[in-house]
Scaffold this motif. Structure first.
Motif, PDB file in Angstrom:
ATOM      1  N   VAL A 260       0.827  -1.201   0.000  1.00 37.71           N
ATOM      2  CA  VAL A 260       0.000   0.000   0.000  1.00 37.71           C
ATOM      3  C   VAL A 260       0.865   1.256   0.000  1.00 37.71           C
ATOM      4  CG1 VAL A 260      -1.568   1.416   1.399  1.00 37.71           C
ATOM      5  CG2 VAL A 260      -2.098  -0.970   0.963  1.00 37.71           C
ATOM      6  N   LYS A 261       1.753   1.356   0.973  1.00 41.88           N
ATOM      7  CA  LYS A 261       2.561   2.570   1.107  1.00 41.88           C
ATOM      8  C   LYS A 261       4.029   2.341   0.809  1.00 41.88           C
ATOM      9  CE  LYS A 261       3.403   6.447   4.244  1.00 41.88           C
ATOM     10  NZ  LYS A 261       3.276   6.952   5.622  1.00 41.88           N
ATOM     11  N   THR A 262       4.544   1.186   1.206  1.00 47.14           N
ATOM     12  CA  THR A 262       5.971   0.918   1.035  1.00 47.14           C
ATOM     13  C   THR A 262       6.318   0.631  -0.416  1.00 47.14           C
ATOM     14  OG1 THR A 262       5.936  -0.058   3.251  1.00 47.14           O
ATOM     15  CG2 THR A 262       7.893  -0.438   1.916  1.00 47.14           C
ATOM     16  N   GLY A 263       5.468  -0.150  -1.081  1.00 44.33           N
ATOM     17  CA  GLY A 263       5.743  -0.550  -2.459  1.00 44.33           C
ATOM     18  C   GLY A 263       5.218   0.459  -3.467  1.00 44.33           C
ATOM     19  N   ALA A 264       5.842   0.500  -4.637  1.00 43.89           N
ATOM     20  CA  ALA A 264       5.394   1.361  -5.733  1.00 43.89           C
ATOM     21  C   ALA A 264       5.496   0.573  -7.036  1.00 43.89           C
ATOM     22  CB  ALA A 264       6.231   2.633  -5.815  1.00 43.89           C
ATOM     23  N   ARG A 265       4.459   0.661  -7.854  1.00 39.12           N
ATOM     24  CA  ARG A 265       4.450  -0.034  -9.145  1.00 39.12           C
ATOM     25  C   ARG A 265       4.003   0.937 -10.233  1.00 39.12           C
ATOM     26  NH1 ARG A 265       5.203  -5.907  -8.545  1.00 39.12           N
ATOM     27  NH2 ARG A 265       4.579  -6.030 -10.723  1.00 39.12           N
ATOM     28  N   GLN A 266       4.289   0.566 -11.482  1.00 35.65           N
ATOM     29  CA  GLN A 266       3.890   1.410 -12.605  1.00 35.65           C
ATOM     30  C   GLN A 266       2.367   1.528 -12.613  1.00 35.65           C
ATOM     31  OE1 GLN A 266       4.336   0.700 -17.204  1.00 35.65           O
ATOM     32  NE2 GLN A 266       6.345   1.215 -16.358  1.00 35.65           N
TER      33      GLN A 266
ATOM     34  N   CYS B 223       1.628  10.516 -19.544  1.00 43.50           N
ATOM     35  CA  CYS B 223       0.179  10.497 -19.759  1.00 43.50           C
ATOM     36  C   CYS B 223      -0.356   9.073 -19.786  1.00 43.50           C
ATOM     37  CB  CYS B 223      -0.194  11.240 -21.038  1.00 43.50           C
ATOM     38  SG  CYS B 223       0.301  10.425 -22.570  1.00 43.50           S
ATOM     39  N   LEU B 224       0.522   8.103 -20.082  1.00 40.61           N
ATOM     40  CA  LEU B 224       0.126   6.691 -20.088  1.00 40.61           C
ATOM     41  C   LEU B 224       0.591   5.959 -18.832  1.00 40.61           C
ATOM     42  CD1 LEU B 224       0.754   5.666 -23.806  1.00 40.61           C
ATOM     43  CD2 LEU B 224      -1.253   6.728 -22.775  1.00 40.61           C
ATOM     44  N   GLY B 225       1.148   6.685 -17.867  1.00 34.68           N
ATOM     45  CA  GLY B 225       1.473   6.094 -16.578  1.00 34.68           C
ATOM     46  C   GLY B 225       2.726   5.256 -16.562  1.00 34.68           C
ATOM     47  N   VAL B 226       3.805   5.753 -17.189  1.00 38.02           N
ATOM     48  CA  VAL B 226       5.059   4.988 -17.177  1.00 38.02           C
ATOM     49  C   VAL B 226       5.830   5.179 -15.865  1.00 38.02           C
ATOM     50  CG1 VAL B 226       5.292   5.046 -19.679  1.00 38.02           C
ATOM     51  CG2 VAL B 226       6.327   6.861 -18.301  1.00 38.02           C
ATOM     52  N   PHE B 227       5.355   6.060 -14.991  1.00 39.18           N
ATOM     53  CA  PHE B 227       6.029   6.268 -13.708  1.00 39.18           C
ATOM     54  C   PHE B 227       5.458   5.318 -12.651  1.00 39.18           C
ATOM     55  CE2 PHE B 227       2.426   9.158 -13.935  1.00 39.18           C
ATOM     56  CZ  PHE B 227       1.822   9.038 -12.698  1.00 39.18           C
ATOM     57  N   ASP B 228       6.219   5.136 -11.569  1.00 36.55           N
ATOM     58  CA  ASP B 228       5.786   4.283 -10.460  1.00 36.55           C
ATOM     59  C   ASP B 228       5.142   5.129  -9.372  1.00 36.55           C
ATOM     60  OD1 ASP B 228       6.943   2.256 -11.856  1.00 36.55           O
ATOM     61  OD2 ASP B 228       8.527   1.823 -10.400  1.00 36.55           O
ATOM     62  N   ALA B 229       4.167   4.554  -8.690  1.00 37.87           N
ATOM     63  CA  ALA B 229       3.547   5.207  -7.526  1.00 37.87           C
ATOM     64  C   ALA B 229       2.923   4.128  -6.648  1.00 37.87           C
ATOM     65  CB  ALA B 229       2.498   6.222  -7.957  1.00 37.87           C
ATOM     66  N   SER B 230       2.671   4.490  -5.419  1.00 37.90           N
ATOM     67  CA  SER B 230       2.081   3.547  -4.464  1.00 37.90           C
ATOM     68  C   SER B 230       0.560   3.626  -4.520  1.00 37.90           C
ATOM     69  CB  SER B 230       2.559   3.864  -3.050  1.00 37.90           C
ATOM     70  OG  SER B 230       2.084   5.140  -2.638  1.00 37.90           O
ATOM     71  N   VAL B 231      -0.081   2.590  -4.024  1.00 37.42           N
ATOM     72  CA  VAL B 231      -1.535   2.593  -3.881  1.00 37.42           C
ATOM     73  C   VAL B 231      -1.948   3.741  -2.958  1.00 37.42           C
ATOM     74  CG1 VAL B 231      -3.516   1.274  -3.013  1.00 37.42           C
ATOM     75  CG2 VAL B 231      -1.706   0.105  -4.289  1.00 37.42           C
ATOM     76  N   PHE B 232      -1.152   3.985  -1.943  1.00 37.57           N
ATOM     77  CA  PHE B 232      -1.397   5.069  -0.986  1.00 37.57           C
ATOM     78  C   PHE B 232      -1.468   6.417  -1.699  1.00 37.57           C
ATOM     79  CE2 PHE B 232       0.065   8.256   2.056  1.00 37.57           C
ATOM     80  CZ  PHE B 232      -0.585   7.915   3.232  1.00 37.57           C
ATOM     81  N   ASP B 233      -0.474   6.716  -2.513  1.00 39.42           N
ATOM     82  CA  ASP B 233      -0.422   8.010  -3.201  1.00 39.42           C
ATOM     83  C   ASP B 233      -1.499   8.134  -4.274  1.00 39.42           C
ATOM     84  OD1 ASP B 233       1.669   8.770  -1.634  1.00 39.42           O
ATOM     85  OD2 ASP B 233       3.189   8.758  -3.211  1.00 39.42           O
ATOM     86  N   MET B 234      -1.708   7.063  -5.039  1.00 43.04           N
ATOM     87  CA  MET B 234      -2.680   7.129  -6.135  1.00 43.04           C
ATOM     88  C   MET B 234      -4.102   7.279  -5.602  1.00 43.04           C
ATOM     89  SD  MET B 234      -1.256   7.218  -9.089  1.00 43.04           S
ATOM     90  CE  MET B 234      -2.558   6.738 -10.236  1.00 43.04           C
ATOM     91  N   THR B 235      -4.415   6.578  -4.535  1.00 41.58           N
ATOM     92  CA  THR B 235      -5.749   6.718  -3.945  1.00 41.58           C
ATOM     93  C   THR B 235      -5.936   8.128  -3.404  1.00 41.58           C
ATOM     94  OG1 THR B 235      -5.637   4.376  -3.321  1.00 41.58           O
ATOM     95  CG2 THR B 235      -7.378   5.691  -2.317  1.00 41.58           C
TER      96      THR B 235
END
Length: 748
Positions: free
Chosen positions: A451-457, A556-568
């Motif tokens: 949720v917070k520690t991990g980040a995925r594309q 614009c197509l989401g090639v960067f990584d982010a966590s579920v925490f940040d995206m939510t």
């Protein structure tokens, strides 16, 4: 023969006898004075009595004041006298100290009466409840096997017991005793933990027979353990019930009834790796420890707080029921999805089919505890490989429960790599309060929080950020764009144009709303070309994304990584009138006495104008009504106002769905540990199949619970100051026709 003593001899005998009595009494008084003044070791002060040192578990509280879990060395939680059933009090007094309410800490007469019980096989101690409390709190069992030390210790207990009686009421004494008593196995200390461990209930709800069993365990927790020795436990329970009847706490009829009952054990041991919100509790613990250190929050004596021993109360925003619904939704669907994944790969040669397969397995092996242990033992690489290829007993995770099996450790690495992972977070967009946090599929086996520690594309879940910038620059959801490749050329960088799968590409002119709803790459790239990358990257950061977001068109197509925490948290801006409220899960920290040590206040940022956020909710509702999220309606029956966005990254490595309602924003991610392992088809690997169903199952349970106050048919509120963007495409087209005619007349 009778020996007749002279008067002088009798006087001499009496003087000796009285000398022995007076001398013995004086010795005891002197000994007590020495103990009292600390010559044999310091006794606790009044301050110590007010604040006894005991390992008290810190409790994590949900927003609805329920215990989510504990941090502890000893699983001990305090309860008040009013929170303890009278059945427990009566059982304890009847068995352990029937003159508890009349003595002043020491009951010398009890010592003689206890002998009878010991003779008939019911082992009892001569100490009063107050003396036992003194021993539990201050002396422990030191010197128990040394007669001299034990005598000194007993005298210390007497003095402490008298001091306790002078400074506390009987209710306070019996409450302290029940809060500190050791129930032996399973790290269970205090009546609260015992009630939860053996009967899955609270002290207030213990019945007479349940209370009798726990009280019988007080002096011999191993002998009367109902799990290990049920026959002994039954005998011990019935003895306590007998004593309760003798002391008139229950009738003879009740005694006969209760002693015939089965033990009724509902065994529920507490473990750090089990229970609700395990991943959340792990993250929270590190945060609380950091806060206490950074804020220099210390105890009155200047020492550091210990989360495992100092009985802190940590109040969080998580809702107990919603957390349970989230975990249930994950378990229900991921079990099904894993079966799809296994069938999908059945019969395939993994080494040939998965890119970098050998490297992934080697990395997994080298990261394992087994590998590190073998390295520490000085094993060579060849010996380690031999060990990993030798079958061994092990416990593995399955969606049907843990399984004990025998397999090669190297095969267990492969098994783990092919196990799908999932994470989910749900929050109130207005307050920023997080209501549910599921950081992974099983904390016991996979402790990494996603949720917070991990980040995925993030994939296509990033597309709304680009459209939001366009809306703020005057674009309308009704604006039509030809869905064809559009190359973006930036000086100093190679030309960029995304791919678009033919099967999912909608040909011809389509509106921006339809393009977002159906996740059309070419239209999104066209919009990016119009608004440029820097404003989009700036908005993304403003909406709370903490990972690196380079100002490249491909974001614009989401090639960067982010966590579920940040995206939510970022999507909450759309539901909250353009305001980003920091996702918050810690409310405050209190010490064991209720004093507030830390009070948390979330940060608030106006990320975009209210009206543009409202337009984006309209755009995101299109995803559910006519786009990639339609199965939310036709399969799960959620036809109420919901917006959202699916996301699928390159080669189906990550599946996302972020859903928004006026009261809840929920993000879900699914994927394997390594991005090179994934579904081979988009039909199975897309976010609509791997993430959206978990959101749907969760929301259905949330809506079904009216006490949560999450209303199903509430729509997003329009902006207070009105809307300048046209959402009616008929009106928009008329306006465009009028504008075109004016331009034509003016020669443009």
């Amino acid at each position: 023969m009778i020996i007749k003593l002279t008067d002088q001899e009798i006087k001499r005998y009496n003087r000796r006898l009285w000398g022995i009595v007076i001398g013995g009494f004086s010795f005891i008084v002197l000994l007590l004075l020495c103990v009292n003044f600390g010559l044999f070791g310091a006794l606790p002060s009044f301050r110590d009595l007010e604040n006894p040192k005991s390992n008290l578990a810190s409790e994590i509280m949900s927003e609805d004041k329920r215990v989510l879990g504990k941090y502890f060395v000893q699983n001990r939680s305090n309860v008040s006298f009013k929170q303890i059933s009278p059945n427990v009090i009566n059982a304890l007094v009847a068995t352990e100290d029937n003159r508890f309410y009349s003595h002043s800490g020491i009951d010398f007469g009890r010592t003689f009466s206890i002998v009878l019980y010991n003779m008939v096989g019911h082992k009892q101690g001569g100490s009063t409840i107050t003396q036992q409390l003194a021993k539990n709190l201050f002396n422990g069992a030191q010197g128990a096997h040394n007669p001299i030390k034990r005598i000194i210790q007993k005298l210390q207990e007497w003095i402490i017991a008298v001091r306790i009686e002078r400074n506390y009421t009987k209710e306070e004494i019996i409450t302290m005793y029940l809060n500190t008593v050791d129930f032996g196995a399973y790290n269970t200390f205090g009546i609260s933990s015992a009630a939860a461990t053996y009967f899955n209930t609270t002290p207030a709800n213990l019945t007479p027979d349940q209370a009798a069993l726990l009280v019988r365990m007080v002096n011999a927790p191993t002998l009367y353990n109902p799990i290990r020795h049920p026959d002994n436990a039954t005998t011990g329970r019935n003895f306590v019930l007998y004593r309760m009847s003798q002391e008139n706490y229950i009738t003879d009829g009740q005694y006969e009834e209760f002693k015939q009952r089965p033990l009724g054990i509902k065994f529920h041991p507490t473990d750090h790796t089990e229970g609700l919100a395990t991943y959340f509790r792990s993250v929270l613990k590190k945060d609380v420890q950091r806060i206490l250190e950074e804020k220099s929050i210390v105890k009155t004596d200047g020492s550091q707080y210990d989360l495992d021993r100092d009985g802190l109360k940590i109040y969080t925003t998580l809702n107990y029921d919603m957390q349970q619904y989230a975990e249930e939704a994950q378990h229900k669907y991921m079990r099904e999805l894993q079966a799809q994944f296994n069938d999908h790969w059945h019969g395939y040669n993994l080494r040939k089919s998965i890119q970098n397969y050998d490297l992934l397995i080697k990395q997994g092996m080298q990261r394992s505890d087994r590998y590190r242990m073998l390295k520490q033992e000085g094993k060579t690489d060849e010996e380690i490989m031999e060990d990993f290829n030798t079958p061994a007993p092990m416990n593995i995770f399955t969606w049907r429960g843990d399984r004990d099996t025998t397999m090669k450790p190297i095969d267990s690495i492969v098994y783990s790599k092919l196990t799908l992972r999932n994470a989910m977070m749900s929050m109130d967009p207005t307050t920023g309060y997080i209501k549910a946090w599921v950081g992974g599929i099983d904390f016991k086996h996979y402790k990494y929080d996603q949720v917070k520690t991990g980040a995925r594309q993030v994939g296509s879940t990033a597309k709304p950020f680009t459209y939001a910038v366009a809306i703020a620059n005057g674009f309308s959801p009704c604006m039509q764009v030809n869905n064809v490749p559009d190359t973006i050329r930036i000086p100093g960088s190679p030309p960029w144009c995304p791919n678009s799968e033919p099967s999912s590409t909608i040909p011809g002119m389509i509106t921006l709303r339809k393009a977002l709803a159906n996740s059309q790459n070419w239209v999104t790239a066209h919009v990016m070309k119009e608004v440029t990358a820097q404003p989009v990257a700036t908005l993304i950061k403003k909406m709370g994304i903490t990972t690196e977001v380079p100002a490249y068109p491909s974001i614009c197509l989401g090639v960067f990584d982010a966590s579920v925490f940040d995206m939510t948290g970022a999507y909450s801006v759309f539901a909250n009138h353009g305001i980003w409220t920091e996702p918050t899960y810690l409310v405050r920290i209190e010490d064991k006495n209720g004093n507030v040590l830390y009070d948390n206040k979330p940060r608030v940022v106006q990320a975009m104008e209210d009206q543009y956020a409202y337009v984006m909710t309209y755009m995101l509702k299109g995803v559910i009504q006519e786009g990639t999220g339609q199965r939310l309606q036709w399969k799960y029956g959620l036809t109420n106002p919901i917006g959202g966005k699916t996301g699928t990254t390159q080669a189906n490595s990550d599946g996302w769905f972020i859903g928004i309602t006026p009261q809840l924003v929920t993000g879900v991610w699914t994927g394997c540990e390594d991005r090179d392992i994934h579904f081979r088809s988009t039909r199975l690997g897309e976010g609509a199949n791997t993430a959206l169903p978990i959101f749907a199952l969760y929301m259905k349970q949330v809506y079904a619970n009216p006490t949560l106050g999450i209303k199903k048919n509430v729509d997003f509120a329009p902006p207070k100051n009105g809307l300048t963007t046209v959402l009616d495409c008929g009106q928009y087209n008329q306006q465009q026709q009028g504008t075109d005619e004016v331009d034509k007349k003016l020669g443009f």
